[in-house]
Motif scaffolding. Structure first.
Motif, PDB file in Angstrom:
ATOM      1  N   ILE A 157       1.497   5.051  11.386  1.00 19.25           N
ATOM      2  CA  ILE A 157       2.327   4.502  10.328  1.00 19.25           C
ATOM      3  C   ILE A 157       2.952   3.189  10.789  1.00 19.25           C
ATOM      4  N   TRP A 181       7.793   7.607   7.448  1.00 17.18           N
ATOM      5  CA  TRP A 181       7.339   8.826   6.758  1.00 17.18           C
ATOM      6  C   TRP A 181       7.621  10.017   7.649  1.00 17.18           C
ATOM      7  N   LYS A 182       7.162   9.870   8.854  1.00 19.17           N
ATOM      8  CA  LYS A 182       7.401  10.909   9.850  1.00 19.17           C
ATOM      9  C   LYS A 182       7.692  10.121  11.123  1.00 19.17           C
ATOM     10  N   THR A 210       5.396   8.230  14.560  1.00 18.11           N
ATOM     11  CA  THR A 210       3.970   8.267  14.252  1.00 18.11           C
ATOM     12  C   THR A 210       3.421   6.853  14.393  1.00 18.11           C
ATOM     13  N   TYR A 231      10.815   6.462   2.907  1.00 14.12           N
ATOM     14  CA  TYR A 231       9.628   6.070   3.665  1.00 14.12           C
ATOM     15  C   TYR A 231       9.168   4.686   3.245  1.00 14.12           C
ATOM     16  N   ARG A 268       2.637  10.251  -5.053  1.00 14.09           N
ATOM     17  CA  ARG A 268       3.305  11.487  -4.646  1.00 14.09           C
ATOM     18  C   ARG A 268       4.559  11.721  -5.472  1.00 14.09           C
ATOM     19  N   VAL A 272       0.882   4.445  -2.667  1.00 15.58           N
ATOM     20  CA  VAL A 272       0.635   5.828  -2.237  1.00 15.58           C
ATOM     21  C   VAL A 272       1.863   6.703  -2.531  1.00 15.58           C
ATOM     22  N   LEU A 321       0.840  -1.201   0.000  1.00 13.48           N
ATOM     23  CA  LEU A 321       0.000   0.000   0.000  1.00 13.48           C
ATOM     24  C   LEU A 321       0.875   1.251   0.000  1.00 13.48           C
TER      25      LEU A 321
END
Lengths: 230, 230
Positions: B219, B212-213, B216, B206, B85, B81, B77
């Motif tokens: 995630i 990613w961050k 978090t 990521y 981007r 995504v 997934l």
């Protein structure tokens, strides 16, 4: 399960509207600070940009969560994918407001708007605030007639952008190089802001109509909720 | 079904690499055209941008198709995504190459590079080509050490951007307003190009790490492929 899902989608929309409201406040303050050399107001915009960035990341996380858990198809899938793109554009619009605030801070206590361009930049700033308000309304209501309103505002901003260059390149222009640099950057930022808004509006239109790019069979099949055979 | 799915993901990656190669060719030609006032080469870049845009749209359609049909979770997934981007950033990098080509065409038969800035802009152009090549390699190999290479190149481009402003704002600057406008826009474009590349590289990182961050939880749960309880 379906009910939880539709709550999630409403949550996505509510968050997009919220971010768009923050962007509206940012561009309103940034353009006013730019016009009045209000460095405190400019600082406020610069500080608040982190909140927009954070809310955009949170929205992206929610969208990915929805994709993973709910595995949406058809229109629901398109909403989630479009939300990822819209949040990226809104975040970028927030960055532009921040750049305008930075120009103001950089020149302070001098005026950031070069002589002879005050009325043009004031007008462009007001147009950008109207762009942001219209976009927020479009995200809230999904009223697609607002896409045309945004296009008209974008055209006016393009005209403003051209008129800045006409003035700067005319014989009457007496600005120093610093003024020319400032005018060039500010005008570019103000014009780009509206471009992003139109891009967001197009994505919302795609949501409503499935027409991301006309005459694309794949999308038509997805919109119909059908399977695609290899 | 799984085999078809992994073919789709390989197809996604191959298409990203292909678009990145087109962007590399575009920035190479655009910066050379800018340096030598080669309007034919600039026209070539402007025309070819439509191909990059089209390939980015096709990739988006494929990604949406995969989400609808295969309903990927966890790392799969995230790949899809991230591809959405990355394609948006690559498309934007292609636009920047086009803008540089447009500057060249607009000034022709005059030189687009203002006097005194030839070596700075030549260097920045070469750095951007290196940025595009490094990014293509990173997309092909997923070698994350290249993210650091890109960051270092981006720092050099930021230095170049600053040095353009230093020259333009120095007492020695004798350029007309048109030269100042051109220098400001060109420098901004060349610097932004590398920003987008770093942004793409972060998305690939990521993919590889799920980070990613940092910190978090959401995630982390998605990466683990787990369900999230409300």
């Amino acid at each position: 399960m379906r009910e939880v899902f539709h709550q999630s989608l409403e949550d996505v929309q509510a968050r997009l509207v919220e971010i768009s409201e923050l962007v509206t406040a940012a561009i309103d303050k940034a353009t006013r600070a730019f016009g009045t050399s209000d460095v405190a107001l400019a600082e406020e915009v610069i500080e608040a940009d982190a909140i927009i960035d954070e809310k955009a990341v949170e929205l992206d996380e929610l969208a990915i969560q929805i994709l993973a858990r709910q595995q949406p198809v058809a229109r629901d899938l398109r909403i989630v994918v479009a939300a990822l793109r819209v949040s990226a554009s809104l975040e970028r619009m927030g960055d532009i407001a921040e750049h305008i605030a930075q120009l103001t801070r950089m020149r302070f206590p001098e005026r950031a708007i070069p002589k002879g361009l005050k009325s043009t930049f004031t007008k462009m700033g007001e147009l950008d605030v109207e762009v942001a308000r219209t976009l927020t309304e479009l995200l809230r209501t999904e009223d697609l007639s607002l896409l045309e309103t945004l296009r008209a505002l974008d055209d006016k901003l393009d005209d403003g952008h051209l008129s800045v260059f006409e003035k700067v390149l005319s014989d009457a222009w007496k600005g120093e190089a610093a003024a020319t640099v400032d005018a060039t950057l500010a005008s570019r930022y103000l014009e780009r802001f509206a471009d992003h808004a139109v891009s967001v509006a197009k994505k919302v239109a795609y949501l409503a109509t499935g027409d991301w790019k006309p005459d694309t069979e794949t999308i038509a099949v997805i919109v119909a909720g059908g399977e695609i055979v290899d």
